[in-house]
Structure formats: C-alpha cells, structure tokens
Design a protein around this motif. Structure first.
Motif, mmCIF file in Angstrom:
data_model
loop_
_atom_site.group_PDB
_atom_site.id
_atom_site.type_symbol
_atom_site.label_atom_id
_atom_site.label_comp_id
_atom_site.label_asym_id
_atom_site.label_seq_id
_atom_site.Cartn_x
_atom_site.Cartn_y
_atom_site.Cartn_z
ATOM 1 N N LEU A 159 0.817 -1.213 0.000
ATOM 2 C CA LEU A 159 0.000 0.000 0.000
ATOM 3 C C LEU A 159 0.849 1.261 0.000
ATOM 4 N N THR A 160 1.995 1.231 0.649
ATOM 5 C CA THR A 160 2.842 2.419 0.673
ATOM 6 C C THR A 160 3.511 2.699 -0.676
ATOM 7 N N LEU A 161 3.574 1.696 -1.535
ATOM 8 C CA LEU A 161 4.109 1.915 -2.885
ATOM 9 C C LEU A 161 3.061 2.435 -3.862
ATOM 10 N N LEU A 162 1.803 2.276 -3.512
ATOM 11 C CA LEU A 162 0.723 2.653 -4.431
ATOM 12 C C LEU A 162 0.628 4.157 -4.676
ATOM 13 N N PRO A 163 0.739 5.049 -3.688
ATOM 14 C CA PRO A 163 0.652 6.485 -3.994
ATOM 15 C C PRO A 163 1.709 6.958 -4.973
ATOM 16 N N VAL A 197 -3.202 7.364 -0.705
ATOM 17 C CA VAL A 197 -2.554 7.895 0.502
ATOM 18 C C VAL A 197 -3.410 7.618 1.730
ATOM 19 N N ARG A 198 -4.728 7.770 1.584
ATOM 20 C CA ARG A 198 -5.624 7.489 2.706
ATOM 21 C C ARG A 198 -5.511 6.034 3.151
ATOM 22 N N ALA A 199 -5.440 5.119 2.183
ATOM 23 C CA ALA A 199 -5.305 3.695 2.524
ATOM 24 C C ALA A 199 -3.959 3.404 3.183
ATOM 25 N N ALA A 200 -2.897 4.063 2.716
ATOM 26 C CA ALA A 200 -1.575 3.833 3.303
ATOM 27 C C ALA A 200 -1.491 4.361 4.730
ATOM 28 N N LEU A 201 -2.250 5.431 5.020
ATOM 29 C CA LEU A 201 -2.217 6.009 6.358
ATOM 30 C C LEU A 201 -3.158 5.304 7.332
ATOM 31 N N ARG A 203 -3.333 1.848 7.505
ATOM 32 C CA ARG A 203 -2.834 0.506 7.791
ATOM 33 C C ARG A 203 -1.331 0.584 8.019
ATOM 34 N N GLY A 204 -0.850 -0.345 8.817
ATOM 35 C CA GLY A 204 0.583 -0.449 9.007
ATOM 36 C C GLY A 204 1.164 0.590 9.946
ATOM 37 N N PRO A 205 2.436 0.887 9.804
ATOM 38 C CA PRO A 205 3.131 1.754 10.765
ATOM 39 C C PRO A 205 2.669 3.201 10.741
ATOM 40 N N LEU A 206 2.043 3.655 9.660
ATOM 41 C CA LEU A 206 1.609 5.048 9.569
ATOM 42 C C LEU A 206 0.218 5.263 10.139
ATOM 43 N N ARG A 207 -0.397 4.213 10.657
ATOM 44 C CA ARG A 207 -1.702 4.363 11.287
ATOM 45 C C ARG A 207 -1.533 4.744 12.746
ATOM 46 N N PRO A 208 -2.335 5.693 13.237
ATOM 47 C CA PRO A 208 -2.213 6.046 14.667
ATOM 48 C C PRO A 208 -2.531 4.844 15.541
ATOM 49 N N HIS A 209 -1.579 4.440 16.351
ATOM 50 C CA HIS A 209 -1.786 3.330 17.283
ATOM 51 C C HIS A 209 -1.159 3.653 18.619
ATOM 52 N N GLY A 210 -1.299 4.891 19.054
ATOM 53 C CA GLY A 210 -0.819 5.276 20.371
ATOM 54 C C GLY A 210 -1.693 4.681 21.451
ATOM 55 N N LEU A 267 7.386 13.212 -3.003
ATOM 56 C CA LEU A 267 6.706 13.028 -1.725
ATOM 57 C C LEU A 267 5.752 11.836 -1.772
ATOM 58 N N ALA A 268 5.151 11.579 -2.930
ATOM 59 C CA ALA A 268 4.286 10.401 -3.038
ATOM 60 C C ALA A 268 5.104 9.108 -2.934
ATOM 61 N N LEU A 269 6.253 9.088 -3.599
ATOM 62 C CA LEU A 269 7.118 7.909 -3.498
ATOM 63 C C LEU A 269 7.713 7.762 -2.099
ATOM 64 N N ALA A 270 7.815 8.869 -1.362
ATOM 65 C CA ALA A 270 8.407 8.826 -0.022
ATOM 66 C C ALA A 270 7.497 8.179 1.002
ATOM 67 N N CYS A 271 6.266 7.825 0.628
ATOM 68 C CA CYS A 271 5.399 7.116 1.579
ATOM 69 C C CYS A 271 6.011 5.779 2.004
ATOM 70 N N ALA A 272 6.693 5.116 1.070
ATOM 71 C CA ALA A 272 7.302 3.819 1.394
ATOM 72 C C ALA A 272 8.441 3.959 2.399
ATOM 73 N N PRO A 273 9.456 4.814 2.152
ATOM 74 C CA PRO A 273 10.500 4.940 3.185
ATOM 75 C C PRO A 273 9.986 5.520 4.492
ATOM 76 N N ALA A 274 8.933 6.346 4.444
ATOM 77 C CA ALA A 274 8.372 6.863 5.698
ATOM 78 C C ALA A 274 7.766 5.730 6.525
ATOM 79 N N ALA A 275 7.045 4.819 5.858
ATOM 80 C CA ALA A 275 6.455 3.692 6.587
ATOM 81 C C ALA A 275 7.529 2.770 7.148
#
Length: 437
Positions: A159-163, A197-201, A203-210, A267-275
């Motif tokens: 999903l982080t590669l999709l944006p 981007v909404r789907a990538a945010l 699920r996974g590490p970029l989802r708020p899970h505090g 910035l769209a491609l940077a979703c993957a390294p950010a995750a």
C-alpha cells in the motif's frame, strides 16, 4: 530423712499437716487455718511461698518462644496501596508491568514522584503494583519479546508503494494529453492518489496506534495546502513579484502556470521509506523499552534512535528527489522538498504515537505563513503599500521563490523535531497495543 530438708521448707515444722509441693505451702488439717497465711502477697512464712522467691520468676531467654519480625502494616500508611486503589482498572487490565509504567508516566508520575512511594523509579513502582494485583491462575502470561523484529506485513508494504506509482502515472498522463482529456486525467489522478494515501495512512506503521488517544486534531486540509503550494507556489510567487503571468517564462506551451511535478512525485514515493522508518522506530523503541530499567535510561536511548530514524528518511528522500528531478527534466529543489518532507514525516510520526495537537498547530502555522507571503507580495502592488512586500522581495532576491517554503517548512520541521525528542522519548508513547507495525 535429715532435718535439713525440713529446715528448707517454709513455715514451722511443728505445723500439722503435710507439705504441698504444687502450692508450695503446708496443708492444714481439717478445721485448721494454717495452710495459706492471711497475707498472700508478702514474703512471710505464711504467704504460701518461699521468702526469697519473687512474685514473678523471670523465664530463661533460651526457653522463650521465638519472636516473629514485625510485619509492615499495609493499611492507610501504605502509599502503594492507595495508588493501586486510585488506578484499580489500570492495574487489573495491564498484561505486564511496562503498561502500568507507561500509563503512570503519561499521568505525570516521574522517578522523583516514585521515590515518595519508596521506589527508585517508575518501573520498580509499576512492578510492585503489577505483582500485588490478584489475578486468575489461568490467565496466560504475555510472551517475551523476540530477539528479532517481527517481519513486515505485505499488505501495508504494498500500500505504501501505491501512492507513488499512481502519482507518477498521473504526471505521465498529464504530459501526454491535452485539452479536456488532460483535465480528466488530472481529476482522476488526484482522486486516485488521495485514496491511495488514505489507505496507506490507515494501515501499518503510519496508522495512529498510540495508547488509546483519540485523534482530535485533523491535519488533512493543512497537508493538502502544503502540497498544492509545493506544486504551484513558486510559479504564483514569481508571477506576483514580476507583475503577472505574461512576464513569466512558463514551462507549458499554452501559457499556463508552471507546475512543479517533481516535488509531488517525490513526496508520493516517499510514503514507502516513511512507513519503513516508522516501523523501524517502533520496533527498536519497544525493544529498548523492554530492556530499560528506568525512565531516564530509556529516554537516553530513544533520542538517538529518533534522530537516526529521521536521518535515514531524509537520506532516502534526498535520493528520490534527485531521481525524480532527473526523470522529469526539472531542477532538483532539494531545499524545499527535504524540508517539506521532514515536516510531514515528523508530523505523521507524532500522530502515529498519539500526539496530534502539535502537528496540527505547526502545519497550520506553516501554511498560513506561505499564504501570507503570497498575500503580502500582491498587497505590495497597491499604492502606498510597497513596504508590505519588502521582506518577501529580499528573500526572493537572495534565495529565489523556493526560499519561502524552505524557510517556513524548515522552521516547522525543527519545531516538531524538538517536540518529538521530548515526547517520543517517554515510555508512555510506546505502550503496547494490538496494532501490528
């Protein structure tokens, strides 16, 4: 029998009756009152005991029963019990002492506060609270953390590669089409990238899970404005400073506003390294939390980890900036792309761990500053208002149009970095949840 034995006995040997060994006195015959004397407490021969025998003969210390050590009372004088009663639900719900320590720290309990509860740090206090809570014997114990980080899940990794893929396809379609077809491609592409981007945010590490903090401050609108300015802001600012679009060397043949596509694709491609960076930070910080025995020890190890994570992401972002600029034939705007990427990454990292107020405020302030820069340049064209555009004109003369977003995004990123080093180094920011990273 010799007379010595008779002399050893109290009373008079002429007294009738027999000697009672149990009572230590003479037994009088029937009708006689010689047995126990009238003064039972004195040492006279009529007192019923030997004159030299004390009233209470002390026992031998060796014959005394062993005394138990004093047991500390755990009543009103037990501060830990009072604290457990105050946080009863937390103690009963926790699955390990680390959750209690994280929750106590979130409530403001520090190592200095723990000293008032007769503990050297919050971790020691949490361990006693966890041990003193009655639990069912059939409750399964939490498994020990593995020595190696858990493998990343393929769903959020894809999903982080999709944006980035959709954004690159949209830019390619924008350059290959004209007229209404271009408008259709742009509309569909923007919608597809936003959904990706909404789907990538979500699920996974970029989802708020505090630790059960509700997301009260939304940053979607502020982020969209920053991305729009990254694509069109330099052209708008240059046009406002030079007098209008007719004086601009545009990049399109139809005289449209120049579009900087490279920052958007980067910035769209940077979703993957950010995750991946957020995943690495979450795994490493929880491992260090398991190994730490104090809040200060964990904070000292978490701050370098945070700085290293940010440096790793910026390195990947710098490489993507150069590649995208070369592929699209645009100048590599490293300053504004890196500062904006760092700002968005830190804002998302804080949101992931439950801190949403500071990112919302900083993103809003940066967006307002960029809009104000445009407004002051336009207002400076009015009669007698040229002084309003003086600061922005000086910045444009020294750094060019890219200096405005680089300055404000860099200031915002530094503000969030300072805030993150203070908040993400707390144990409460890394409380265990069921959310996979």
């Amino acid at each position: 029998m010799s007379g010595l034995g008779e002399l050893d006995r109290p009373g008079t040997p002429e007294s009738p009756g027999a000697w009672d060994e149990r009572s230590g006195g003479w037994l009088a015959e029937e009708g006689s009152e010689v047995g126990q004397g009238p003064d039972k407490g004195s040492g006279s021969p009529w007192s019923g005991r030997a004159p030299d025998t004390p009233a209470h003969t002390p026992r031998d210390p060796a014959d005394a029963p062993p005394q138990r050590p004093p047991t500390p009372r755990r009543g009103a004088a037990d501060p830990v019990k009072a604290l457990m009663h105050r946080h009863r639900d937390l103690c009963e719900r926790a699955v390990d002492p680390l959750e209690i320590a994280a929750a106590l720290e979130a409530l403001g309990v520090t190592d200095r506060t723990a000293a008032r509860f007769r503990h050297r740090n919050v971790f020691s206090l949490a361990e006693e609270m966890y041990a003193r809570v009655p639990r069912d014997s059939d409750t399964p114990a939490r498994p020990a953390p593995p020595d190696t980080p858990p493998p990343a899940r393929a769903d959020w990794a894809l999903l982080t590669l999709l944006p980035g893929a959709l954004c690159a396809a949209t830019v390619a379609g924008l350059r290959l089409t004209h007229g209404r077809t271009r408008l259709f491609v742009v509309t569909v592409g923007i919608l597809a990238v936003a959904l990706a981007v909404r789907a990538a945010l979500r699920r996974g590490p970029l989802r708020p899970h505090g630790p059960a903090r509700p997301v009260r401050h939304r940053t979607g609108g502020r982020t969209c404005w920053l991305l729009v300015y990254a694509a069109l802001g330099d052209g708008l600012l240059r046009a406002a400073a030079h007098g209008g679009p007719d004086d601009l060397p545009t990049g399109a043949a139809d005289g449209s506003w120049p579009l900087a596509a490279a920052p958007l694709v980067t910035l769209a491609l940077a979703c993957a390294p950010a995750a991946w960076s957020a995943h690495l930070f979450a795994v490493r910080s929880r491992r260090r939390l398991d190994a730490s025995r104090g809040l200060e020890e964990f904070a000292a190890s978490a701050r370098p980890l945070l700085l290293g994570t940010c440096a790793l992401f910026l390195g990947a972002l710098a490489a993507l900036t150069g590649l995208c600029a070369a592929a699209l034939g645009e100048p590599a705007a490293h300053a504004q792309t890196l500062t904006l990427g760092a700002l968005l990454f830190l804002a998302r990292l804080l949101t992931v761990h439950g801190f949403t107020r500071a990112p919302a405020l900083v993103l809003g302030a940066v967006g307002a500053a960029e809009a104000t820069a445009l407004a002051t340049v336009l207002a400076g064209r009015l009669p007698g208002c040229g002084f309003l555009a003086t600061p922005v004109d000086a910045l444009l003369a020294d750094w060019g149009p890219a200096g405005v977003p680089a300055l404000w995004c860099g200031a915002g990123a530094m503000t969030l970095l300072v805030h993150a080093t203070r908040t993400l180094s707390r144990a409460s920011a890394h409380a265990r949840t069921d959310q996979p990273c």
